[in-house]
Design a protein around this motif. Structure first.
Motif, short mmCIF file in Angstrom:
data_model
loop_
_atom_site.label_atom_id
_atom_site.label_comp_id
_atom_site.label_asym_id
_atom_site.label_seq_id
_atom_site.Cartn_x
_atom_site.Cartn_y
_atom_site.Cartn_z
N LEU B 14 3.99 0.32 -16.51
CA LEU B 14 3.70 1.18 -15.33
C LEU B 14 2.27 1.71 -15.35
O LEU B 14 1.57 1.64 -14.33
N THR B 17 -0.12 -1.37 -14.66
CA THR B 17 -0.10 -1.93 -13.30
C THR B 17 -0.47 -0.89 -12.24
O THR B 17 -0.81 -1.26 -11.12
N ALA B 18 -0.46 0.40 -12.61
CA ALA B 18 -0.82 1.47 -11.66
C ALA B 18 -2.19 1.23 -11.02
O ALA B 18 -2.40 1.58 -9.86
N PHE B 19 -3.11 0.61 -11.78
CA PHE B 19 -4.47 0.45 -11.27
C PHE B 19 -4.62 -0.73 -10.30
O PHE B 19 -5.63 -0.84 -9.62
N PRO B 21 -2.78 -1.38 -7.39
CA PRO B 21 -2.89 -0.94 -5.99
C PRO B 21 -4.20 -0.19 -5.70
O PRO B 21 -4.69 -0.22 -4.57
N GLN B 22 -4.78 0.47 -6.73
CA GLN B 22 -6.06 1.15 -6.51
C GLN B 22 -7.19 0.15 -6.29
O GLN B 22 -8.05 0.34 -5.44
N ARG B 25 -6.73 -1.27 -2.83
CA ARG B 25 -7.13 -0.30 -1.80
C ARG B 25 -8.66 -0.23 -1.67
O ARG B 25 -9.19 -0.26 -0.56
#
Lengths: 84, 84
Positions: B14, B17-19, B21-22, B25
């Motif tokens: 988690l 992989t959080a980075f 979508p950043q 974006r």
């Protein structure tokens, strides 16, 4: 303390304090459009699980680092929702 | 694999992989004004040190998670410098 453990502590301090300037920036700009909501949610859940892992393995450095980071991410989530 | 180790792995997946979508974006918006440069630099140095720690302690999960996160943070730093 040997060098390897020291490097681990420095790494932990850096990746925890990293979110302080982001909170300050979001607070000052009152703008969070470029911040990914998905990133913040994934980080919040992930860091919550790291904190559980820290408690279960009785690892104080993991608990301390992740509790602080978790609070910072929650503040960012709040700012993201407020200033979306 | 016991529950504690499994939770550690899920937490690692988690927070790594959080980075993603950043990055997506920043790439799509071509805007990174609300992202803190200080946060990205602190994360890059901290995660680099976590990777060293992983190599020294021969911990494959720490190495894999942090190498991937390090690359994602470097991409974000590049986007931040390009679209500041």
């Amino acid at each position: 303390m040997d060098t390897i453990v020291l490097v681990g502590y420095i790494a932990g301090v850096l990746t925890t304090t990293a979110f302080v300037p982001q909170v300050v920036r979001a607070w000052k700009l009152k703008e969070t459009r470029d911040l990914s909501l998905a990133m913040l949610i994934l980080l919040a859940v992930g860091i919550f699980l790291w904190t559980c892992y820290g408690f279960w393995t009785a690892s104080l450095p993991i608990i301390v680092a992740n509790v602080i980071t978790f609070v910072l991410i929650l503040v960012l989530l709040g700012l993201k929702i407020r200033y979306k």
